[in-house]
Scaffold this motif. Structure first.
Motif, PDB file in Angstrom:
ATOM      1  N   THR A 465       8.154   7.692  -4.155  1.00 39.31           N
ATOM      2  CA  THR A 465       7.556   8.370  -5.300  1.00 39.31           C
ATOM      3  C   THR A 465       8.349   8.030  -6.551  1.00 39.31           C
ATOM      4  OG1 THR A 465       6.794  10.200  -3.913  1.00 39.31           O
ATOM      5  CG2 THR A 465       6.914  10.593  -6.277  1.00 39.31           C
ATOM      6  N   VAL A 466       7.647   7.556  -7.570  1.00 39.84           N
ATOM      7  CA  VAL A 466       8.274   7.156  -8.826  1.00 39.84           C
ATOM      8  C   VAL A 466       7.896   8.161  -9.905  1.00 39.84           C
ATOM      9  CG1 VAL A 466       8.505   5.348 -10.553  1.00 39.84           C
ATOM     10  CG2 VAL A 466       8.130   4.734  -8.146  1.00 39.84           C
ATOM     11  N   PRO A 467       8.839   8.967 -10.414  1.00 38.52           N
ATOM     12  CA  PRO A 467       8.522   9.912 -11.489  1.00 38.52           C
ATOM     13  C   PRO A 467       8.129   9.167 -12.766  1.00 38.52           C
ATOM     14  CG  PRO A 467      10.635  10.432 -10.436  1.00 38.52           C
ATOM     15  CD  PRO A 467      10.239   9.070  -9.972  1.00 38.52           C
ATOM     16  N   LEU A 468       7.126   9.697 -13.460  1.00 39.61           N
ATOM     17  CA  LEU A 468       6.665   9.072 -14.699  1.00 39.61           C
ATOM     18  C   LEU A 468       6.941   9.939 -15.919  1.00 39.61           C
ATOM     19  CD1 LEU A 468       3.211   7.555 -13.622  1.00 39.61           C
ATOM     20  CD2 LEU A 468       5.390   6.371 -13.867  1.00 39.61           C
ATOM     21  N   ASP A 469       6.453  11.187 -15.853  1.00 41.13           N
ATOM     22  CA  ASP A 469       6.546  12.096 -17.009  1.00 41.13           C
ATOM     23  C   ASP A 469       5.945  11.435 -18.248  1.00 41.13           C
ATOM     24  OD1 ASP A 469       7.861  14.006 -15.458  1.00 41.13           O
ATOM     25  OD2 ASP A 469       9.823  13.128 -15.883  1.00 41.13           O
ATOM     26  N   VAL A 470       4.776  10.794 -18.069  1.00 44.75           N
ATOM     27  CA  VAL A 470       4.141  10.075 -19.169  1.00 44.75           C
ATOM     28  C   VAL A 470       3.028  10.912 -19.780  1.00 44.75           C
ATOM     29  CG1 VAL A 470       2.791   8.041 -19.796  1.00 44.75           C
ATOM     30  CG2 VAL A 470       4.728   7.813 -18.242  1.00 44.75           C
ATOM     31  N   ILE A 471       2.016  11.224 -18.987  1.00 42.15           N
ATOM     32  CA  ILE A 471       0.904  12.030 -19.497  1.00 42.15           C
ATOM     33  C   ILE A 471       1.315  13.486 -19.625  1.00 42.15           C
ATOM     34  CG2 ILE A 471      -1.452  12.795 -19.020  1.00 42.15           C
ATOM     35  CD1 ILE A 471      -1.964  10.137 -17.698  1.00 42.15           C
ATOM     36  N   THR A 472       2.091  13.935 -18.642  1.00 46.50           N
ATOM     37  CA  THR A 472       2.604  15.302 -18.677  1.00 46.50           C
ATOM     38  C   THR A 472       3.857  15.345 -17.829  1.00 46.50           C
ATOM     39  OG1 THR A 472       2.045  17.632 -18.308  1.00 46.50           O
ATOM     40  CG2 THR A 472       1.317  16.072 -16.654  1.00 46.50           C
ATOM     41  N   SER A 473       4.601  16.373 -17.954  1.00 47.08           N
ATOM     42  CA  SER A 473       5.821  16.523 -17.165  1.00 47.08           C
ATOM     43  C   SER A 473       5.467  16.712 -15.689  1.00 47.08           C
ATOM     44  CB  SER A 473       6.625  17.732 -17.658  1.00 47.08           C
ATOM     45  OG  SER A 473       7.754  17.947 -16.851  1.00 47.08           O
ATOM     46  N   GLY A 474       6.080  15.894 -14.854  1.00 50.76           N
ATOM     47  CA  GLY A 474       5.854  16.034 -13.420  1.00 50.76           C
ATOM     48  C   GLY A 474       4.849  15.074 -12.836  1.00 50.76           C
ATOM     49  N   ASP A 475       4.171  14.258 -13.662  1.00 49.15           N
ATOM     50  CA  ASP A 475       3.247  13.289 -13.053  1.00 49.15           C
ATOM     51  C   ASP A 475       4.049  12.135 -12.449  1.00 49.15           C
ATOM     52  OD1 ASP A 475       4.016  12.061 -15.381  1.00 49.15           O
ATOM     53  OD2 ASP A 475       2.038  11.350 -15.926  1.00 49.15           O
ATOM     54  N   GLN A 476       3.450  11.439 -11.488  1.00 50.99           N
ATOM     55  CA  GLN A 476       4.195  10.456 -10.715  1.00 50.99           C
ATOM     56  C   GLN A 476       3.250   9.441 -10.089  1.00 50.99           C
ATOM     57  OE1 GLN A 476       6.092  12.967  -7.770  1.00 50.99           O
ATOM     58  NE2 GLN A 476       4.249  13.065  -6.507  1.00 50.99           N
ATOM     59  N   ILE A 477       3.819   8.362  -9.562  1.00 47.19           N
ATOM     60  CA  ILE A 477       3.082   7.380  -8.778  1.00 47.19           C
ATOM     61  C   ILE A 477       3.677   7.354  -7.369  1.00 47.19           C
ATOM     62  CG2 ILE A 477       2.620   4.929  -8.425  1.00 47.19           C
ATOM     63  CD1 ILE A 477       2.275   4.565 -11.341  1.00 47.19           C
ATOM     64  N   ARG A 478       2.808   7.505  -6.383  1.00 48.32           N
ATOM     65  CA  ARG A 478       3.247   7.407  -4.994  1.00 48.32           C
ATOM     66  C   ARG A 478       2.894   6.017  -4.470  1.00 48.32           C
ATOM     67  NH1 ARG A 478       1.286   8.182   0.199  1.00 48.32           N
ATOM     68  NH2 ARG A 478      -0.800   8.672  -0.581  1.00 48.32           N
ATOM     69  N   LEU A 479       3.906   5.263  -4.091  1.00 46.95           N
ATOM     70  CA  LEU A 479       3.736   3.925  -3.547  1.00 46.95           C
ATOM     71  C   LEU A 479       3.892   3.995  -2.029  1.00 46.95           C
ATOM     72  CD1 LEU A 479       5.992   1.995  -6.091  1.00 46.95           C
ATOM     73  CD2 LEU A 479       3.504   2.262  -6.184  1.00 46.95           C
ATOM     74  N   SER A 480       2.950   3.434  -1.304  1.00 47.45           N
ATOM     75  CA  SER A 480       3.031   3.468   0.155  1.00 47.45           C
ATOM     76  C   SER A 480       2.461   2.178   0.724  1.00 47.45           C
ATOM     77  CB  SER A 480       2.275   4.670   0.720  1.00 47.45           C
ATOM     78  OG  SER A 480       0.896   4.590   0.399  1.00 47.45           O
ATOM     79  N   GLY A 481       2.916   1.856   1.911  1.00 42.56           N
ATOM     80  CA  GLY A 481       2.419   0.657   2.568  1.00 42.56           C
ATOM     81  C   GLY A 481       2.857   0.602   4.014  1.00 42.56           C
ATOM     82  N   ASN A 482       2.087  -0.102   4.812  1.00 43.93           N
ATOM     83  CA  ASN A 482       2.488  -0.359   6.189  1.00 43.93           C
ATOM     84  C   ASN A 482       2.111  -1.790   6.548  1.00 43.93           C
ATOM     85  OD1 ASN A 482      -0.271  -0.284   7.604  1.00 43.93           O
ATOM     86  ND2 ASN A 482      -0.234   1.697   6.549  1.00 43.93           N
ATOM     87  N   TYR A 483       2.901  -2.363   7.443  1.00 44.37           N
ATOM     88  CA  TYR A 483       2.731  -3.767   7.827  1.00 44.37           C
ATOM     89  C   TYR A 483       3.046  -3.899   9.306  1.00 44.37           C
ATOM     90  CZ  TYR A 483       4.159  -8.592   8.676  1.00 44.37           C
ATOM     91  OH  TYR A 483       4.319  -9.845   9.217  1.00 44.37           O
ATOM     92  N   THR A 484       2.247  -4.696  10.013  1.00 43.89           N
ATOM     93  CA  THR A 484       2.549  -5.032  11.402  1.00 43.89           C
ATOM     94  C   THR A 484       2.486  -6.538  11.574  1.00 43.89           C
ATOM     95  OG1 THR A 484       0.227  -4.781  12.090  1.00 43.89           O
ATOM     96  CG2 THR A 484       1.657  -2.860  12.317  1.00 43.89           C
ATOM     97  N   TRP A 485       3.483  -7.054  12.261  1.00 44.07           N
ATOM     98  CA  TRP A 485       3.509  -8.451  12.685  1.00 44.07           C
ATOM     99  C   TRP A 485       3.216  -8.459  14.175  1.00 44.07           C
ATOM    100  CZ3 TRP A 485       8.242 -11.354  14.692  1.00 44.07           C
ATOM    101  CH2 TRP A 485       7.921 -12.698  14.959  1.00 44.07           C
ATOM    102  N   ASN A 486       2.159  -9.165  14.567  1.00 42.05           N
ATOM    103  CA  ASN A 486       1.680  -9.173  15.941  1.00 42.05           C
ATOM    104  C   ASN A 486       1.733 -10.593  16.491  1.00 42.05           C
ATOM    105  OD1 ASN A 486       0.713  -6.337  15.599  1.00 42.05           O
ATOM    106  ND2 ASN A 486      -0.756  -7.325  14.226  1.00 42.05           N
ATOM    107  N   ASN A 487       2.864 -10.973  17.041  1.00 44.40           N
ATOM    108  CA  ASN A 487       3.059 -12.326  17.568  1.00 44.40           C
ATOM    109  C   ASN A 487       2.873 -12.266  19.085  1.00 44.40           C
ATOM    110  OD1 ASN A 487       3.719 -14.984  17.963  1.00 44.40           O
ATOM    111  ND2 ASN A 487       5.929 -14.659  17.744  1.00 44.40           N
ATOM    112  N   PHE A 488       1.634 -12.421  19.538  1.00 43.86           N
ATOM    113  CA  PHE A 488       1.301 -12.300  20.953  1.00 43.86           C
ATOM    114  C   PHE A 488       0.817 -13.664  21.449  1.00 43.86           C
ATOM    115  CE2 PHE A 488      -0.383  -8.001  19.305  1.00 43.86           C
ATOM    116  CZ  PHE A 488       0.916  -7.508  19.177  1.00 43.86           C
ATOM    117  N   HIS A 489       1.441 -14.182  22.523  1.00 41.22           N
ATOM    118  CA  HIS A 489       1.083 -15.533  22.946  1.00 41.22           C
ATOM    119  C   HIS A 489       1.375 -15.729  24.437  1.00 41.22           C
ATOM    120  CE1 HIS A 489       5.336 -16.840  23.063  1.00 41.22           C
ATOM    121  NE2 HIS A 489       5.487 -16.054  22.004  1.00 41.22           N
ATOM    122  N   PHE A 490       0.744 -16.753  25.004  1.00 42.12           N
ATOM    123  CA  PHE A 490       1.050 -17.167  26.365  1.00 42.12           C
ATOM    124  C   PHE A 490       2.465 -17.754  26.408  1.00 42.12           C
ATOM    125  CE2 PHE A 490      -3.585 -17.277  26.264  1.00 42.12           C
ATOM    126  CZ  PHE A 490      -3.910 -16.664  27.468  1.00 42.12           C
TER     127      PHE A 490
END
Length: 609
Positions: A465-490
């Motif tokens: 969560t990145v605090p902004l306090d730009v438009i009003t006090s207490g507003d923020q940007i929540r950054l989220s992500g998920n990643y999977t590497w699936n190396n499946f082989h014979f």
């Protein structure tokens, strides 16, 4: 999770660490599905994803790999436990309505509360009607759920639950890769396959809180499903009845003067399947209807599991984990009508059983107040899916899939970052490979055990969560992500070398940047990205990589009202959401591709009281 979602087709595919990597979308296998701790996966190891009622869920617990042992799972992927609301946890009243493109309508209502004199209750109802983005691919689903609980005193609680569902849908056939690129909404052969089934389930659970934080849970369930599948070449009626009981005991105490926790439990399941296959008879109007009964088969399954895990705290921060699970599964088949002897199937009766022991050794280390490290060395096993009598007589005989897996990971949270990271490597023997056989959608499969295969992967989830306090006090940007590497082989296969296993993209990611205002308003884009997805074991045909741009906006006052708009695939990409596997496509395009949904917009409201 490696892959989820079937795009414009009914049912969903859920895979963790390559579990059930290449079989049909639903039912799925390779994961143990629980609901409130009770088995939701049937005695034969399958779970039909359509019956998962996400509209009667308080929260979901995901236990990946060996971490699922203390809940009785020894599957490669682990376990997922859906926790339902009760009268103590639910809103007194919640009413919602969602509308969307392609005729999507989903009204929902739920209510819960404490009734007095020890009783509480919760109930929910939801209805889904949509044309989807495919031609002749309509879906209609009804979900009804309710539970009532009674607290005998502060330590004893009994809860009774009921499910009533009905699923009806028209399943359009898969199309070719070129057809996905030209028009993913098309259904070129003009046919659709009416399918559906009702679902009835009852659960009875009792929980006991003991001294020193100990707990004992016991429960029983009964499941009833009656599937109907219609095809131009035949009609199929499958009746599935499943019953069982399970228990789990958590003991907090000491060992060698050290803090120690023991979890042990088990389950018994029985399943009765009655398959009836009918011929298709032509009608004067050029259609077809159910004809004469061709054959009938009865399958009886028994599944028994017992597990124990010991968590010994060697220090205040380091815990040694040792455990194991025993699984016994047996199936008896009987062909009662339409049996024709053959050299490959010399009898109209057969049975087969499987026994597996799966140990685990692991640790957790609370390195700091914010960060935990963990590691596991474990064995997993899964008996093969034997869909019918003829599978028992296959030569060589099908055997259990086993895997030895090592994993290491870290999870934690600071003031500005929350993370969950795991790296794993699994050496598999006799991995179960399942391929649909023509005619497509017939429900017939070719099942085989591979030689040696390997699954290597990374699971990463980040949130900040990145605090902004730009438009009003207490507003923020929540950054989220998920990643999977699936190396499946014979692994040095004589025919396929080190080819990749088809069915799941090697790379899957989802990222989001969401602006949040203190008033409850939010808005932001998100993206879903996947690499190419092989269709065949020879790696000659693959679905193209894709990247989808989505966005959502809404307002939630945190008390009563919530309104939202959700836009998906805003650039209207033509892509493949999932594929059906074949042995060797010889590099030629084939109807193995399930197109994903084209541009869609959903909006609605929810009122809570």
């Amino acid at each position: 999770m490696g892959d989820s979602g079937a795009g414009a087709t009914s049912g969903s595919r859920i895979s963790i660490r390559g579990s059930d990597i290449n079989s049909f979308i639903s039912p799925m296998r390779g994961l143990k599905i629980l609901r409130d701790g009770l088995p939701y996966t049937n005695a034969n190891g399958f779970t039909d994803t359509e019956s998962l009622n996400f509209y009667a869920v308080d929260h979901i617990n995901v236990y990946r790999g060996a971490s699922a042992l203390e809940y009785g799972s020894s599957n490669l992927g682990g376990a997922i436990d859906f926790i339902t609301p009760t009268g103590y946890t639910a809103d007194r009243l919640k009413v919602g309505m969602t509308y969307g493109t392609n005729g999507y309508v989903r009204p929902s209502i739920s209510a819960g509360g404490v009734l007095g004199k020890g009783f509480d209750a919760f109930g929910s109802f939801s209805y889904i009607d949509t044309n989807t983005t495919r031609e002749l691919n309509d879906q209609e689903q009804i979900f009804g759920y309710g539970n009532i609980g009674y607290r005998w005193n502060e330590n004893h609680e009994t809860r009774f639950s009921v499910d009533i569902q009905n699923h009806n849908y028209l399943a359009a056939n898969p199309i070719t890769k070129q057809q996905v690129s030209d028009n993913p909404q098309q259904n070129p052969d003009g046919t659709t396959l009416p399918q559906g089934f009702p679902v009835y389930r009852v659960d009875l659970r009792h929980s006991v809180k003991l001294a020193d934080g100990d707990r004992f849970d016991i429960g029983a369930y009964y499941f009833d499903k009656d599937f109907t599948f219609s095809f131009p070449f035949g009609f199929f009626r499958d009746s599935w009845q499943d019953a069982g009981f399970s228990w789990r005991h958590e003991i907090n105490g000491g060992l060698f003067g050290l803090k120690n926790k023991v979890v042990w439990g088990g389950l018994n399941q029985w399943m009765w399947i009655k398959d009836r296959n009918f011929a298709a008879a032509a009608t004067p109007g050029g259609g077809f209807q159910r004809g004469v009964l061709l054959n009938q088969e009865r399958d009886n399954w028994t599944n028994v599991e017992a597990y124990l895990e010991d968590q010994l705290s060697l220090t205040d921060t380091f815990t040694l984990v040792v455990g194991g699970q025993i699984n016994y599964r047996k199936v008896d088949y009987e062909r009662v009508i339409g049996f024709v002897p053959s050299p490959a199937r010399p009898s109209n009766q057969a049975d087969q059983d499987f026994f597996n022991f799966n140990p685990k050794l692991g640790f957790t280390w609370q390195a700091t107040e914010e960060a935990q490290l963990y590691g596991n060395l474990s064995r997993s096993a899964e008996p093969p899916p034997l869909g019918n009598l003829s599978d028992v007589f296959l030569k060589p005989a099908r055997t259990s899939q086993t895997a030895s897996t090592v994993e290491i990971g870290t999870r934690g949270q600071t003031d500005w970052l929350k993370w969950d990271f795991a790296f794993y490597h699994a050496w598999l023997n006799d991995e179960i490979l399942v391929i649909p056989t023509p005619p497509f959608g017939s429900g017939d499969f070719t099942t085989a055990n591979a030689g040696k295969t390997q699954h290597t992967g990374i699971e990463l989830a980040l949130e900040s969560t990145v605090p902004l306090d730009v438009i009003t006090s207490g507003d923020q940007i929540r950054l989220s992500g998920n990643y999977t590497w699936n190396n499946f082989h014979f692994d040095s296969d004589k025919r396929l070398g080190d080819n990749r296993l088809p069915g799941i993209p090697e790379h899957i990611a989802r990222v989001e940047a969401l602006y949040q205002h203190p008033s409850g308003f939010y808005i932001g884009p998100n993206a879903q990205i996947a690499s190419l997805n092989w269709v065949d074991f020879t790696n000659t045909l693959a679905a193209r990589p894709y990247a989808l741009l989505n966005a959502r906006m809404g307002w939630d006052d945190g008390k009563h009202w919530k309104v939202f708009v959700d836009g998906r695939n805003l650039t209207n990409e033509y892509y493949t959401a999932s594929v059906f596997i074949t042995g060797n496509a010889n590099g030629l395009d084939a109807a193995q591709f399930n197109p994903g949904a084209t541009r869609s917009v959903f909006g609605g409201f929810e009122y809570r009281y």
